[in-house]
Scaffold this motif. Sequence first.
Motif, PDB file in Angstrom:
ATOM      1  N   THR A 131     -54.467 -17.053  45.654  1.00  0.00           N
ATOM      2  CA  THR A 131     -54.542 -17.817  47.020  1.00  0.00           C
ATOM      3  C   THR A 131     -54.668 -17.336  48.237  1.00  0.00           C
ATOM      4  O   THR A 131     -55.148 -17.336  49.133  1.00  0.00           O
ATOM      5  CB  THR A 131     -53.477 -18.776  46.849  1.00  0.00           C
ATOM      6  N   GLY A 132     -54.213 -15.873  48.288  1.00  0.00           N
ATOM      7  CA  GLY A 132     -54.107 -14.946  49.460  1.00  0.00           C
ATOM      8  C   GLY A 132     -55.410 -14.602  49.670  1.00  0.00           C
ATOM      9  O   GLY A 132     -56.039 -14.470  50.928  1.00  0.00           O
ATOM     10  N   GLN A 174     -57.299 -17.079  51.201  1.00  0.00           N
ATOM     11  CA  GLN A 174     -57.114 -17.134  52.624  1.00  0.00           C
ATOM     12  C   GLN A 174     -57.897 -16.234  53.502  1.00  0.00           C
ATOM     13  O   GLN A 174     -58.256 -16.459  54.592  1.00  0.00           O
ATOM     14  CB  GLN A 174     -55.833 -16.986  52.771  1.00  0.00           C
ATOM     15  N   THR A 175     -58.257 -14.920  52.668  1.00  0.00           N
ATOM     16  CA  THR A 175     -58.973 -14.139  53.510  1.00  0.00           C
ATOM     17  C   THR A 175     -60.614 -14.243  53.809  1.00  0.00           C
ATOM     18  O   THR A 175     -61.233 -13.686  54.619  1.00  0.00           O
ATOM     19  CB  THR A 175     -58.664 -12.525  52.934  1.00  0.00           C
ATOM     20  N   LEU A 193     -50.219 -16.154  43.772  1.00  0.00           N
ATOM     21  CA  LEU A 193     -50.232 -15.525  45.329  1.00  0.00           C
ATOM     22  C   LEU A 193     -51.320 -14.973  45.536  1.00  0.00           C
ATOM     23  O   LEU A 193     -51.813 -15.005  46.988  1.00  0.00           O
ATOM     24  CB  LEU A 193     -48.834 -15.174  45.661  1.00  0.00           C
ATOM     25  N   ARG A 237     -46.476 -20.508  48.814  1.00  0.00           N
ATOM     26  CA  ARG A 237     -45.640 -19.444  48.890  1.00  0.00           C
ATOM     27  C   ARG A 237     -44.298 -19.762  49.568  1.00  0.00           C
ATOM     28  O   ARG A 237     -43.052 -19.195  49.280  1.00  0.00           O
ATOM     29  CB  ARG A 237     -46.358 -18.262  50.148  1.00  0.00           C
ATOM     30  N   LEU A 294     -51.923 -21.393  50.470  1.00  0.00           N
ATOM     31  CA  LEU A 294     -51.130 -20.358  50.268  1.00  0.00           C
ATOM     32  C   LEU A 294     -49.795 -20.506  51.099  1.00  0.00           C
ATOM     33  O   LEU A 294     -48.923 -20.403  50.382  1.00  0.00           O
ATOM     34  CB  LEU A 294     -51.952 -18.997  50.735  1.00  0.00           C
TER      35      LEU A 294
END
Lengths: 382, 520
Positions: B61-62, B65-66, B58, B101, B97
Amino acid sequence: MPKLADSTYPAYLTNLYCSAFLSVSSPHSPVPTIRVRNLSKRYGDLAVVQDISLELAQGETLVLLGPSGCGKTTLLKMLNRLIEPSSGSVEVNGQDVRTQRPEQLRRGMGYVIQQVGLLPHYTVADNIGIVPRLLGHAPAAIAQRTEALLTRLHLPAERFAHQYPQQLSGGQQQRVGLARALAADPPIILLDEPFGALDPITRASIRREFRELDELRRKTVVLVTHDVVEAFELADRIALLDGGRIQQLGTPRELLFQPANDFVRRFFAAERLGLQLRTLRLLDILPFLPEAQTQRNAANTVETLLASATVQEALESLTNGAPATAGSSALTAASKPTNNAQEQVLSISTDALDTASYQLDLPQLMTAFGKALQQEETAWKR
Amino acid sequence: METLKELFTFWQAQASKLGQQTLEHIGLTAASLLLAVLVGVPLGLLLTRRPRWAPAVLGFTGVLQTIPSIALLGFLIPVLGIGPGPAIFALFLYSLLPIIRNTLAGVQGVSPAVVEAARGLGLTDGQVLRRVELPLALPVLFAGVRTATVINVGVATLAAYIAAGGLGEFIFGGIALNNPAMILAGAIPAAGLALAFDAALAGLQRLSARKLVRVGGALLVLLPLLSGLYLLPRATGKLLAGFSPEFVGRADGLPGVRSTYHLEVPNVVIAPALVYEAAHHKDVDVIDGYSTDGRIKAYNLRVLRDDRRAFPPYFAAPVVRQRVLAEHPELQPVLEKLAGQINDSVMTELNYRVDYLHEAPRAVALEFLRKRGLWRAPQPVRGATIVLGSKIFSEQYILAEMYAALIRGYTSLDVATKTGLGGTSICFEALRNGAIDLYPEYTGTGLLVLLQPSPATLDSLHGDPKAVYQYVQQDFRRRYGLEWLAPIGFNNTYALLMRQQQAAQLGIASVSDLSRYLRK
């Protein structure tokens, strides 16, 4: 006064004889339905279950009783391999459970838990049909079985079969949970605090239904509870656990009148009188009644009870306590509430034909109970 | 109100293009979602069985995402090139993500009692997953897909930057041309798509778990079909062109070429920074560019001769305040020493050295002056300071350095430079209010951006370099008191470019050749 055979010998003994008779492989040493040998479970340094051994005969009801954290649930879950033991073995019908696939093993053992755990996206009927479907039973047979079970558990199929679990009350959900465990007619049923989450009234009524369910009489039942009254009402034998060890394994009467240690004595202290009332039966107190009165069916007779009924049941009947909870198969006459309690008399029939019978009122009942109690206590102390 | 009217006119005129872009947009979104579901759901389920890995996965993938979407596309270009591949991959990374999640959260949210009961009844691990955990996790899982969808519809507009089409083509064209109606023409349908998808999935989420299982299956069939929409409108032809958004929208860009040469070439839109790369990597065959760009040399591209003058002339010349010329009469001859000295290929070479060989503009400028025998050692400073301006690209830096060296070498004036002044209007305003004294400007820019004459006047000039130069010179003198000195020689205008090798192979040297080849 001769004692009646079926009440002096625990059910497991009678069943032992039956299974011995039926057993093909070893007619002289019957294979217990469940045999637990030196079973232990450790999580790191913490020993949850320590070296427990016990055997269950076919048809016997064993209650695992004890305070929270005593290891009773862990022990239960090791029977169907939801938890794997650290050491020791479990045999079901003589076969080590580790030699079977866990799913196969579990499909032969009904399982009921406190939180019920009905599948929320399945209807009541679908929930009940899970295990039969897994076993590949015919849909028509499953439907028929589901309906029969629902009827027996006082949940009319036409009303409840297509409802979803969240539409049911807690008691109704637990009935469905029970039906689900019974659906494939498994020879063994495991129950983990099945009535623990229910309110006292619902709990009492479901417990009674449970006790009276023909389905269950034939089955080998292991029930976990921390409620001593429940244990005494349902058990053939009780295994009282503390700290992961069996403190005493025996009939309710043995645990009550012949405690193995201080823990056992203290565990029942608070409920002692209630347990004694539930343990002693009318035939236990008959020797202490005054001269037998043979007058039958007097106008003030509230009820006729079998001698195998407990003192508790007689007491409830005489004090007109709770008709809803006092009902049993031994109840043979409708109780008629009257205002004058002193004049009420109870009939006891000592055989099915209701030929010989005793009549007693409340003071007589309690006096006889006191004497019988005294004898029990002193008998065990000797 | 005006914008609204323009918007509807635009939609009307570009109806087929709008339809194509919408389909492409849906296709991109669906394809990336499909991938994300196929990868994310099993990965999420794996994490429910290996919860110890969850924070790492997570977290990773987080982090993905940013990464700003435009930067992510940038990272992917060296690896995957341009086109739908990297666009779908980037969108896929963004969807991961929420899907992973929510799969994890959905399964973890299933009551432990239900799972325990199911296992206790004799369901296998697989059956518990399929019949209990997954159906009960579906509403939460769907919420994740919904989030991912809305994110993707938004981010998919950026796909237009890397030649993957979609509604971003209008949006970036509109931004490049400062045309609000055109921006809205892409932005409104994109927002509409996001709302429509969101509403549709919200509706699905309310269904019962049992129906959701069926809907989930249907979606897995539907998504590839929707992805297929992307392929439908792709025009195929002998050659594929990749144009920057501004070129596509500007009257003197693609529309001009089209009408002048009757050129019909299937094209995709690419970010201006990427068009050369796209040609270099053979993602496209024809691109637009500027005739003196260093990358023409770097990537061995051929400038197609604009034989019918579709592109306006952009000859560079220093623009100086008249008062400065009057105060320092020695200045004009010095500045005109560069006149006619630099042709297109020379300027391309100089730009190449700065842009690709990363030589300092100053060094490149001085070396050029030495080679041409124009360089002189700086004279001692006596007197006023001349302030030089330049726009914010290499060519302008180089020219500013040349003028600075010439002024120092041939006069006793001091020189200050204010380089990197954003755009045309900033330089022009700085010059008018005296913040700078001169900067290099292009005739086409002076004509179209600063003077903005009537269409009739424009037509009368016929794109003739000499006529345009004379027109801007006269008008600047009259209106602003600014003087255009003699042109430096090169014409930095729009150009169509092809890979040298391919152009030679197909015998294409001019835009007319290209048009003829395509019509064959």
